[in-house]
Write an enzyme that holds these catalytic residues in place. Structure first.
Site, PDB file in Angstrom:
ATOM      1  N   TYR A 174       0.821  -1.231   0.000  1.00 10.39           N
ATOM      2  CA  TYR A 174       0.000   0.000   0.000  1.00 10.39           C
ATOM      3  C   TYR A 174       0.853   1.278   0.000  1.00 10.39           C
ATOM      4  CZ  TYR A 174       0.181  -0.584   5.195  1.00 10.39           C
ATOM      5  OH  TYR A 174       0.549  -0.772   6.496  1.00 10.39           O
ATOM      6  N   GLU A 175       0.164   2.402  -0.130  1.00 10.44           N
ATOM      7  CA  GLU A 175       0.815   3.726  -0.273  1.00 10.44           C
ATOM      8  C   GLU A 175       1.705   3.795  -1.505  1.00 10.44           C
ATOM      9  OE1 GLU A 175      -0.287   6.100   1.018  1.00 10.44           O
ATOM     10  OE2 GLU A 175      -1.337   5.113   2.653  1.00 10.44           O
ATOM     11  N   GLY A 176       1.254   3.196  -2.597  1.00  5.09           N
ATOM     12  CA  GLY A 176       2.068   3.098  -3.805  1.00  5.09           C
ATOM     13  C   GLY A 176       2.946   1.879  -3.644  1.00  5.09           C
TER      14      GLY A 176
END
Ligand SMILES: Cc1cc2nc3c(=O)[nH]c(=O)nc-3n(C[C@H](O)[C@H](O)[C@H](O)COP(=O)(O)OP(=O)(O)OC[C@H]3O[C@@H](n4cnc5c(N)ncnc54)[C@H](O)[C@@H]3O)c2cc1C
Length: 565
Positions: free
Chosen positions: A435-437
């Site tokens: 997650y978060e890129g």
């Protein structure tokens, strides 16, 4: 099973002795009065107490019971709500928020230390407040006066929690595909319709209200990222009525069972615009960048928690005599004396200590970027944050997973069963790479978006800064080699417009990010060594022996890629 306990002195050493935070903060008029080492140390010690006494004991049961969904409501595991209420009422979320919004106006780096500890103690619980500061910054920079009046103080204090609603079933890394619709209403507000998936903390009972920040598309918006706008919609409106936002279910996951990962349906939910139409991604980046640094810190914290467990076990467990042992104690030596086990433990120590230097420095640079009187210094700080954040997010989350797995190995078969709790860290850590890129997207961000467009000028300035401070000849030679590579190979792959002329940079991106991570680690070691001034033994030797050789391998991989391109 031993639960994680923070060692405040280790964090304070990196901050005060290695990074000389007092001197750095003293240059910032807005923060100079908070630069005293006594104050910084006291906040870190108090944070450690809260984390050790309140959050660590809840971690195991949180994993076993998990968040529970029933008819649209989510009940958090036992003790979670009380812990959150105690957390915000003690002022922890407001540490680094502005005083005029109800915050304490302390340096950002204290929030960084706090978040590392929180994640180490209880990753599932920390997912909820993890997005809070980013949401606060986003509304502070982009919210209208009316939106700020409604939400800013509640988010600064943490009385209300926040979500980041980006992902949809068909739109993950590619947010340009987002379909959620925003229809204008006569009163200037909007009605949101669509489904968001994987929303952390989309529904729960930790706080009395939840503030959703949602990417959606206006009726006349162009396709792709430029057609996205940002909206804010609360779970409960000011008059107490509930929004048309429903949690349809929560995901069954590999780890972080205590964090509800929600499918959220918006049924004409009444929302307000944040920032300008079509500039939604811009506004959201404020939140995403803050979250990326926190995920890097999450990696460091999770690795520390796994290392604490493995170290305690390795000193307790006895198997065979260690090579060269003259001990007559018992029938066998502690496995901590076996070189193979020492190697595992020291390697993680090397990653944790260097990660802290880099992450805390990044947090200090965030404040320099905001408050330093000298524009050139502010620009240098912005450069550091922009280039180092994707490296921290990517390399330290990868190490959190592989390092937690190595720590599990220290337990042998006992690590594979649940009793000792080490397997939870391996399961929990895996998601931080996603997650978060995703880590692949971070690598592309670093090379294609942040290095190529200015002909690698920013990156070369960062490398020059590292060279100034790197005493070790191995690091200096490597910096020169990397610089040469950047100059001749990467820049050659760029069009005059600053974009990639071929797919070559995309093939290089992962190795490029890892090589920079290792150069940054080498720099961090030279700083730690200088602060220790030849005194106590450190994991520095482990770094040069077992971690550093990867630099050569990454350079070779990049040379091979270029030769084949
Ligand atoms: C537990 C959990 C919590 C989450 N919390 C939130 C949240 O609070 N809010 C939110 O909005 N989202 C959240 N997410 C979603 C998360 O951000 C996405 O899963 C992530 O961005 C990846 O999107 P995807 O899963 O659709 O994978 P995809 O985008 O389909 O990617 C699949 C694979 O392809 C690779 N890939 C895709 N495009 C490229 C490219 N251009 N170049 C190279 N590789 C590429 C990816 O790296 C990945 O390996 C969460 C996810 C999880 C699992």
């Amino acid at each position: 099973m031993n639960a994680y306990q923070p060692h405040a002195a280790s964090h304070a050493f990196i901050l005060l002795e290695v990074l000389r935070a007092r001197e750095v903060l003293a240059e910032l008029p807005a923060l100079a009065e908070h630069a005293e080492p006594e104050l910084l140390t006291q906040v870190i010690e108090e944070a450690g107490k809260f984390v050790g006494e309140v959050l660590s004991p809840l971690n195991r049961e949180g994993d076993e019971v998990g968040a529970q969904w029933k008819a649209g409501d989510v009940t958090m595991p036992p003790g979670f709500r009380d812990a959150y209420q105690a957390f915000w009422q003690a002022g922890w979320p407001s540490l680094a928020c502005a005083a005029e919004d109800g915050g304490q106006g302390l340096p950002t780096v204290l929030e960084a230390v706090l978040h590392e500890m929180l994640n180490a103690a209880n990753h599932g619980w920390t997912m909820a407040p993890g997005l809070l500061h980013g949401a606060y910054e986003c509304l502070k920079h982009h919210g209208s006066h009316a939106v700020q009046a409604r939400y800013l103080e509640k988010l600064a204090t943490g009385e209300w929690l926040a979500t980041m609603c980006l992902t949809e079933p068909h739109a993950g890394s590619d947010l340009g595909l987002v379909r959620t619709r925003a229809t204008p209403l006569p009163d200037g507000r909007f009605a949101l319709s669509g489904t968001k998936i994987f929303i952390s903390g989309g529904e729960h009972d930790l706080s009395d209200n939840i503030v959703h920040l949602v990417l959606a598309r206006l009726p006349d918006a162009p396709p792709g990222p430029k057609g996205l706008s940002l909206f804010v919609v609360p779970k409960f409106h000011e008059d107490g009525s509930r929004s048309a936002v429903h949690c349809e279910r929560i995901e069954e996951k590999m780890g972080i069972h205590a964090s509800p990962t929600c499918v959220m349906r918006f049924d004409d939910a009444v929302a307000e615009l944040v920032g300008e139409p079509g500039k939604g991604l811009n506004a959201m980046f404020v939140m995403m960048n803050a979250a990326r640094l926190l995920v890097g810190l999450q990696g460091i914290g999770l690795l520390d928690a796994a290392l604490q467990k493995a170290t305690a076990y390795a000193h307790d467990r006895r198997q065979m005599r260690a090579p060269g042992s003259n001990s007559r104690a018992g029938e066998a030596d502690a496995i901590a004396l076996h070189p193979a086990v020492q190697r595992i433990l020291l390697t993680q120590r090397a990653w944790i200590d260097t990660g802290r230097v880099l992450a805390y420095r990044t947090a200090l640079e965030l404040d320099i970027q905001k408050h330093h009187p000298d524009a050139a210094r502010r620009a240098a700080a912005a450069r550091w944050c922009s280039l180092v954040t994707p490296v921290l997010k990517s390399a330290w989350t990868e190490q959190a997973f592989s390092g937690a797995s190595a720590c599990l190995q220290v337990f042998g078969g006992h690590g594979y069963v649940r009793e000792w709790g080490i397997e939870q860290h391996v399961r929990d850590a895996r998601v931080s790479m996603i997650y978060e890129g995703t880590n692949e997207i971070q690598a592309i961000d670093l090379l294609v978006r942040k290095t190529l467009p200015d002909g690698a000028a920013s990156l070369r300035a960062l490398l020059a800064e590292l060279a100034e401070d790197s005493a070790d000849p191995r690091a200096r030679a490597a910096l020169e080699r990397f610089e040469h590579f950047v100059q001749h190979a990467v820049v050659a792959a760029t069009t005059p417009g600053g974009t990639a002329s071929t797919d070559r940079p995309y093939w290089l991106a992962d190795d490029f990010l890892r090589a920079l991570a290792l150069l940054l680690m080498a720099w961090a070691w030279s700083r730690i060594a200088a602060a220790e001034s030849g005194g106590k033994p450190s994991a520095g030797a482990a770094f040069w022996r077992w971690v550093w050789p990867e630099f050569e391998m990454r350079m070779t991989l990049m040379d091979n890629t270029l030769a084949e391109a």
